[in-house]
Design an enzyme around this catalytic site. Sequence first.
Site, PDB file in Angstrom:
ATOM      1  N   GLY A 142     -28.991  25.477 -11.627  1.00 36.55           N
ATOM      2  CA  GLY A 142     -30.168  24.288 -11.997  1.00 36.55           C
ATOM      3  C   GLY A 142     -31.948  24.063 -11.303  1.00 36.55           C
ATOM      4  CB  CYS A 143     -34.606  22.217 -11.463  1.00 38.51           C
ATOM      5  SG  CYS A 143     -33.983  20.452 -11.623  1.00 38.51           S
ATOM      6  CE1 TYR A 144     -35.151  17.478  -7.159  1.00 33.17           C
ATOM      7  CE2 TYR A 144     -33.369  16.861  -8.558  1.00 33.17           C
ATOM      8  CZ  TYR A 144     -33.728  16.517  -7.759  1.00 33.17           C
ATOM      9  OH  TYR A 144     -34.179  15.353  -8.216  1.00 33.17           O
ATOM     10  CB  THR A 147     -36.600  24.439  -6.450  1.00 34.05           C
ATOM     11  OG1 THR A 147     -36.877  24.618  -8.188  1.00 34.05           O
ATOM     12  CG2 THR A 147     -38.501  23.994  -6.049  1.00 34.05           C
ATOM     13  N   GLY A 312     -36.399  26.621 -13.053  1.00 32.94           N
ATOM     14  CA  GLY A 312     -34.801  25.917 -13.002  1.00 32.94           C
ATOM     15  C   GLY A 312     -33.672  25.353 -14.319  1.00 32.94           C
TER      16      GLY A 312
END
Length: 334
Positions: A142-144, A147, A312
């Site tokens: 996922g995005c968290y 990144t 993400g």
Amino acid sequence: MKSKICAGVYGGSGYAGLDLVELLWRHPQIELAFATSNTYAGDSVPGTNLHYVSPDSVALENVDVIFLALPHKASAAMAKRGMDEGVKVVDLSADLRIDTPEAYERSYHSPHPHPELLPRPYGLPEINRENVNGADVVATPGCYPTTALLGIYPLLVTEALCEDSPVIIDAKSGVTGAGRKPSLTTHFAEVYSNLIPYKTGRSHRHLGEIEQEAHKISDRIGPIIFCPHLLPVDRGLMTSIYVTLNEGLESDQMHDLYSEMYDDEALVDVLPAGEQATLRHAVKTNKCVISITPVLPRHAHITSVTDNLRKGAASQAVQNMNLMFGLKETLGLI
């Protein structure tokens, strides 16, 4: 041999699913066969000539790959079905990201629905490309985690982090990161002109995933402090990372390290020294954009930015699919 890869999207009406459909529809090697939705079955799929179908009505005998933009727990059951029918699976949920059922239960506070499926390749290509190449099933992060991990990867590889100091990951996501189903927290009146920290401390489910993948690269890392926030914007994710370096690297050397490490990565941009990454660098693109700010000789600030629905989620899933089928990794993305 078929000229195109036949694909289907489960959960095609969610925010990530909509971006995924858009990317697949214009992908030169993909024929999009279906997109499912329980809520919108029978309605037109935006940007295509398809109509949403119920997931129970889909047959997979002519499908080469399925994308699962489904809620956690629901995704594992569909992944199992796809695997049983010999279809490649790109999962966008968290169901296949954690390596063991025990670790999954610690993060998600319930037993894994299909523990026999674990572990699976973790689909962050810039870090784990060799395991994604040719795989039948891939867990798209996922995005968290995407990144954050891209933001510290060069320091992990070179073991440049001070083990006695924490890595502080201060992350802020647009509202679409919470999904399309409305809640009080994501209601316009709650989000507008506000900035909301949530699931702080060690309570956010993605912390275990970040720690798992970071420790695969290096054990020479201090504790990770992860604090997510909800931004009053529709999309985009900014992670501000604060690190303490060991004596092997000084902060004014970091820009050269990052530039060299990501030089051949088409979907990661390291900005020129002195320039700061912002949401606008990444929103509606398929890239992660990184800036480096030396603070003191052994302390630095890293900004890592993605579109939470693209790198993400959806575009990273397509990037993984390209690798799984031996296509050019960036096909349909740049």
